[in-house]
Motif scaffolding. Sequence first.
Motif, PDB file in Angstrom:
ATOM      1  N   GLN A 177       0.841  -1.209   0.000  1.00 23.05           N
ATOM      2  CA  GLN A 177       0.000   0.000   0.000  1.00 23.05           C
ATOM      3  C   GLN A 177       0.872   1.253   0.000  1.00 23.05           C
ATOM      4  O   GLN A 177       0.589   2.222  -0.706  1.00 23.05           O
ATOM      5  CB  GLN A 177      -0.928   0.001   1.218  1.00 23.05           C
ATOM      6  N   ASP A 178       1.946   1.227   0.807  1.00 23.83           N
ATOM      7  CA  ASP A 178       2.848   2.387   0.851  1.00 23.83           C
ATOM      8  C   ASP A 178       3.490   2.601  -0.520  1.00 23.83           C
ATOM      9  O   ASP A 178       3.604   3.731  -0.997  1.00 23.83           O
ATOM     10  CB  ASP A 178       3.950   2.174   1.901  1.00 23.83           C
ATOM     11  N   LEU A 179       3.919   1.491  -1.134  1.00 26.29           N
ATOM     12  CA  LEU A 179       4.539   1.593  -2.463  1.00 26.29           C
ATOM     13  C   LEU A 179       3.535   2.174  -3.467  1.00 26.29           C
ATOM     14  O   LEU A 179       3.873   3.047  -4.270  1.00 26.29           O
ATOM     15  CB  LEU A 179       5.012   0.210  -2.935  1.00 26.29           C
ATOM     16  N   SER A 180       2.285   1.696  -3.406  1.00 26.74           N
ATOM     17  CA  SER A 180       1.266   2.206  -4.335  1.00 26.74           C
ATOM     18  C   SER A 180       1.041   3.695  -4.135  1.00 26.74           C
ATOM     19  O   SER A 180       0.826   4.429  -5.107  1.00 26.74           O
ATOM     20  CB  SER A 180      -0.060   1.477  -4.146  1.00 26.74           C
ATOM     21  N   ALA A 181       1.066   4.142  -2.880  1.00 26.26           N
ATOM     22  CA  ALA A 181       0.858   5.569  -2.611  1.00 26.26           C
ATOM     23  C   ALA A 181       1.965   6.389  -3.279  1.00 26.26           C
ATOM     24  O   ALA A 181       1.717   7.482  -3.805  1.00 26.26           O
ATOM     25  CB  ALA A 181       0.825   5.827  -1.111  1.00 26.26           C
ATOM     26  N   ILE A 182       3.184   5.862  -3.278  1.00 20.89           N
ATOM     27  CA  ILE A 182       4.302   6.571  -3.901  1.00 20.89           C
ATOM     28  C   ILE A 182       4.179   6.533  -5.423  1.00 20.89           C
ATOM     29  O   ILE A 182       4.359   7.548  -6.102  1.00 20.89           O
ATOM     30  CB  ILE A 182       5.643   5.952  -3.422  1.00 20.89           C
ATOM     31  N   ILE A 183       3.831   5.371  -5.961  1.00 19.40           N
ATOM     32  CA  ILE A 183       3.644   5.243  -7.418  1.00 19.40           C
ATOM     33  C   ILE A 183       2.547   6.205  -7.888  1.00 19.40           C
ATOM     34  O   ILE A 183       2.715   6.947  -8.854  1.00 19.40           O
ATOM     35  CB  ILE A 183       3.271   3.778  -7.784  1.00 19.40           C
ATOM     36  N   ASP A 184       1.410   6.183  -7.174  1.00 17.03           N
ATOM     37  CA  ASP A 184       0.264   7.033  -7.541  1.00 17.03           C
ATOM     38  C   ASP A 184       0.581   8.516  -7.393  1.00 17.03           C
ATOM     39  O   ASP A 184       0.002   9.355  -8.074  1.00 17.03           O
ATOM     40  CB  ASP A 184      -0.943   6.738  -6.632  1.00 17.03           C
ATOM     41  N   SER A 185       1.449   8.846  -6.470  1.00 14.84           N
ATOM     42  CA  SER A 185       1.782  10.248  -6.239  1.00 14.84           C
ATOM     43  C   SER A 185       2.842  10.739  -7.225  1.00 14.84           C
ATOM     44  O   SER A 185       2.847  11.904  -7.616  1.00 14.84           O
ATOM     45  CB  SER A 185       2.280  10.442  -4.801  1.00 14.84           C
ATOM     46  N   ALA A 186       3.741   9.830  -7.630  1.00 18.09           N
ATOM     47  CA  ALA A 186       4.811  10.209  -8.557  1.00 18.09           C
ATOM     48  C   ALA A 186       4.298  10.391  -9.987  1.00 18.09           C
ATOM     49  O   ALA A 186       4.933  11.073 -10.788  1.00 18.09           O
ATOM     50  CB  ALA A 186       5.909   9.151  -8.535  1.00 18.09           C
ATOM     51  N   GLY A 187       3.149   9.771 -10.295  1.00 16.50           N
ATOM     52  CA  GLY A 187       2.614   9.852 -11.659  1.00 16.50           C
ATOM     53  C   GLY A 187       2.971   8.645 -12.503  1.00 16.50           C
ATOM     54  O   GLY A 187       2.943   8.693 -13.730  1.00 16.50           O
ATOM     55  N   LEU A 188       3.321   7.536 -11.828  1.00 15.89           N
ATOM     56  CA  LEU A 188       3.712   6.305 -12.518  1.00 15.89           C
ATOM     57  C   LEU A 188       2.571   5.298 -12.545  1.00 15.89           C
ATOM     58  O   LEU A 188       1.554   5.475 -11.867  1.00 15.89           O
ATOM     59  CB  LEU A 188       4.908   5.665 -11.800  1.00 15.89           C
ATOM     60  N   CYS A 189       2.794   4.192 -13.294  1.00 20.32           N
ATOM     61  CA  CYS A 189       1.824   3.101 -13.371  1.00 20.32           C
ATOM     62  C   CYS A 189       2.369   1.906 -12.595  1.00 20.32           C
ATOM     63  O   CYS A 189       3.541   1.555 -12.708  1.00 20.32           O
ATOM     64  CB  CYS A 189       1.606   2.722 -14.829  1.00 20.32           C
ATOM     65  N   ILE A 190       1.503   1.265 -11.868  1.00 18.32           N
ATOM     66  CA  ILE A 190       1.871   0.112 -11.038  1.00 18.32           C
ATOM     67  C   ILE A 190       2.486  -1.022 -11.872  1.00 18.32           C
ATOM     68  O   ILE A 190       3.373  -1.737 -11.416  1.00 18.32           O
ATOM     69  CB  ILE A 190       0.624  -0.360 -10.259  1.00 18.32           C
ATOM     70  N   GLY A 219       5.005   8.213   1.470  1.00 19.32           N
ATOM     71  CA  GLY A 219       3.938   7.259   1.128  1.00 19.32           C
ATOM     72  C   GLY A 219       3.035   7.004   2.322  1.00 19.32           C
ATOM     73  O   GLY A 219       1.803   6.990   2.201  1.00 19.32           O
ATOM     74  N   GLU A 220       3.637   6.826   3.478  1.00 17.31           N
ATOM     75  CA  GLU A 220       2.843   6.586   4.697  1.00 17.31           C
ATOM     76  C   GLU A 220       2.009   7.822   5.046  1.00 17.31           C
ATOM     77  O   GLU A 220       0.880   7.709   5.516  1.00 17.31           O
ATOM     78  CB  GLU A 220       3.783   6.263   5.861  1.00 17.31           C
TER      79      GLU A 220
END
Lengths: 609, 77
Positions: free
Chosen positions: A482-495, A535-536
């Motif tokens: 979940q933390d990783l996804s928050a960073i991906i989603d915030s950076a503008g990247l795709c999972i 992310g957290e």
Amino acid sequence: MHGWIGKILRVDLTTRTCTTEPLDEKIAKDYIGGRGLGIYFLNKEGNPKADPLSAENPIIMATGPLTGTGAPTGARYMVMTKSPLTGAVTCSNSGGMFPTEFKKAGFDVIIFIGKSEKPVYLWIDQGTVQLKDAGHLWGKNTHETTDLLLAETHDRAKVACIGPAGEKQVLFASIMNDKHRAAGRSGVGAVMGSKNLKAVVVRGKGRIPLADPDRFKAFNKSILDIFKEGIKETPLGLTVNGTAGVVMATQNFGVLPTKNWQQGTFDGWEKIDGKQLTKKYLKKNSACYGCPIGCGRLTKVDDQGFEGEGEGPEYETVYAMGSNCMIDNLSAITKANYICNEMGMDTITMGATIGCAMELVDRGYLPEDQVGRSLKWGDAQALVDLTLMTANREGFGDQLAQGSYRLADQYGHPELAPVSKKQEFPGYEPRGAQAMGLAYATSPIGGSHMRGDPAYFELFSVPKPMDPHIWEGKAKVTKAFQDLSAIIDSAGLCIFFAVRNLAAKDLGVAPTGILEYINAATGINYTLEELMQAGERVITAERLFLTKAGFSRKDDSLPDRLTKVPMPKGPAKGLVCHLDEMLDEYYEEQNWTDNGIPREERLEELGLS
Amino acid sequence: MELQIKLYSDIKQFAPGDTAVFNLTLPSPSTVGDVIDILKIPPAQAYTILLNGRRAELSKPIEKKSILVILPEITGG
């Protein structure tokens, strides 16, 4: 600033005024961008108790520091608002070409507040902003709207818009960009519709300024070299069969949701698998800006009664409209997908709501005369007809437009709705994939796999496999994802690219590759710990919004059929999802109370108190 | 003992005959790794192995009347 543009656009739809303001560097660092900046501004300016479809609810669109930079899959933007479907936050994001153009047009973030008296659209032409009349576009579908807007603005502009479903405030209406890409979930399109905001059109120029272009370029080359080497022997499944290739995996694990979540295997699965889609309907792949994968499917169906052309379906659509409704007719599923894209609706909630209605009919709780037609399991024509009726809120479609929870509740059986926080699940059965149940229950948007996707370690063996049947030890790994996804989603990247290629190869999934990209792009020089803490912070800030809106442990729930009724057959036979046990461990990992409320000391650590 | 095997996608090329679903007779005891060796599947391509629907390591012993599924790399959602 580098990586970020450094500008926010504020659009007051009530007074029809547009103003710009600088993006604060500390806020940018603390919240990264995209999803992070979205929740920062929603917490700051939104009211958690507001009616989501009122003028009081802002809608925020935000790109990330890697959007449009050329980082692989750096193509995304996030839509954050209070959801009319769930009452929680939205986090609905999309790729394609629009987000990059949005950023190049001059802004990191657009905040819409208020409500326009008449239909309008926003036109940003290389930094110049106008609100224009959209009366002539009201009632048009997303494809017609896009074509008309390109003709009257600029043929190289990019468009995000709503269709008739958003105008009619279907509770799961989407925002479509580049015709086929969707900020699909949680009803963001209905919020736009409630504001009489039909579209956002953008045209940009130049390149995103990078702090250290040489470092960025060298790292990018090394990452892409590794990626290309990896796919030399075996092409990536996502490229070959799209996301629908996952049907083969979920069926064999016994976690392909079937018959409105009553079972985890579907006899007709080979007829709806990605391989069939490739063989029968694929014209060519499509890719978002800067994406080396190309999972998008440009498809064409010639089968009588279901003719059409467009993009999709994705795996989630195939589950929701296929196995979940006992439909093995891939042309009908694809047609219903096209209708959702053209009318602007989420395919997951649409399919899951029709599946729920089929069970209500099957059990005699919903009389077919209420539906106005027969509605048996496996009825492909009903899927297509009811999808269109829902978008137009016509007949029984008006009831389906509320989503499955409100529909099932209306007929006295809310327990039959496959939802958490009133949002329908994606296609992975928690009885046979335990961590997925925890992810659904604790996602800030309700039923979703995209806010931390345990399918990676439970089913796809990435970065390492965990036994999907075991619940022990899953809370810690789910939180890490979940933390990783928050960073991906915030950076503008795709999972799809970032989890495999830009994170550590252990179950802690530290965002090591994302760190290098962000630092080269922004010059901020985050430490790994600072980026992970960001992310957290994003996840806890979302939880704060939910807490203020009245959510707590009681809402981090799954239907009884997943936690109390053993899986009847298949590889996961006899299992239930051990949500309660995992929740206890999960709250401890988060430093939230037993009731799921962030502790004061945790808020202080993250600068949220 | 006899084992049913199901191979998917590119892994089908390692099937001994024309069909990707087939039976294999094995000495007892045998492990999942023995099957991968017999079929000459490069370990990196046997991404996910399911024995009777459960994830299985190469060292896992095979019991009578088992079904072994070998999946390639898959991601999505």
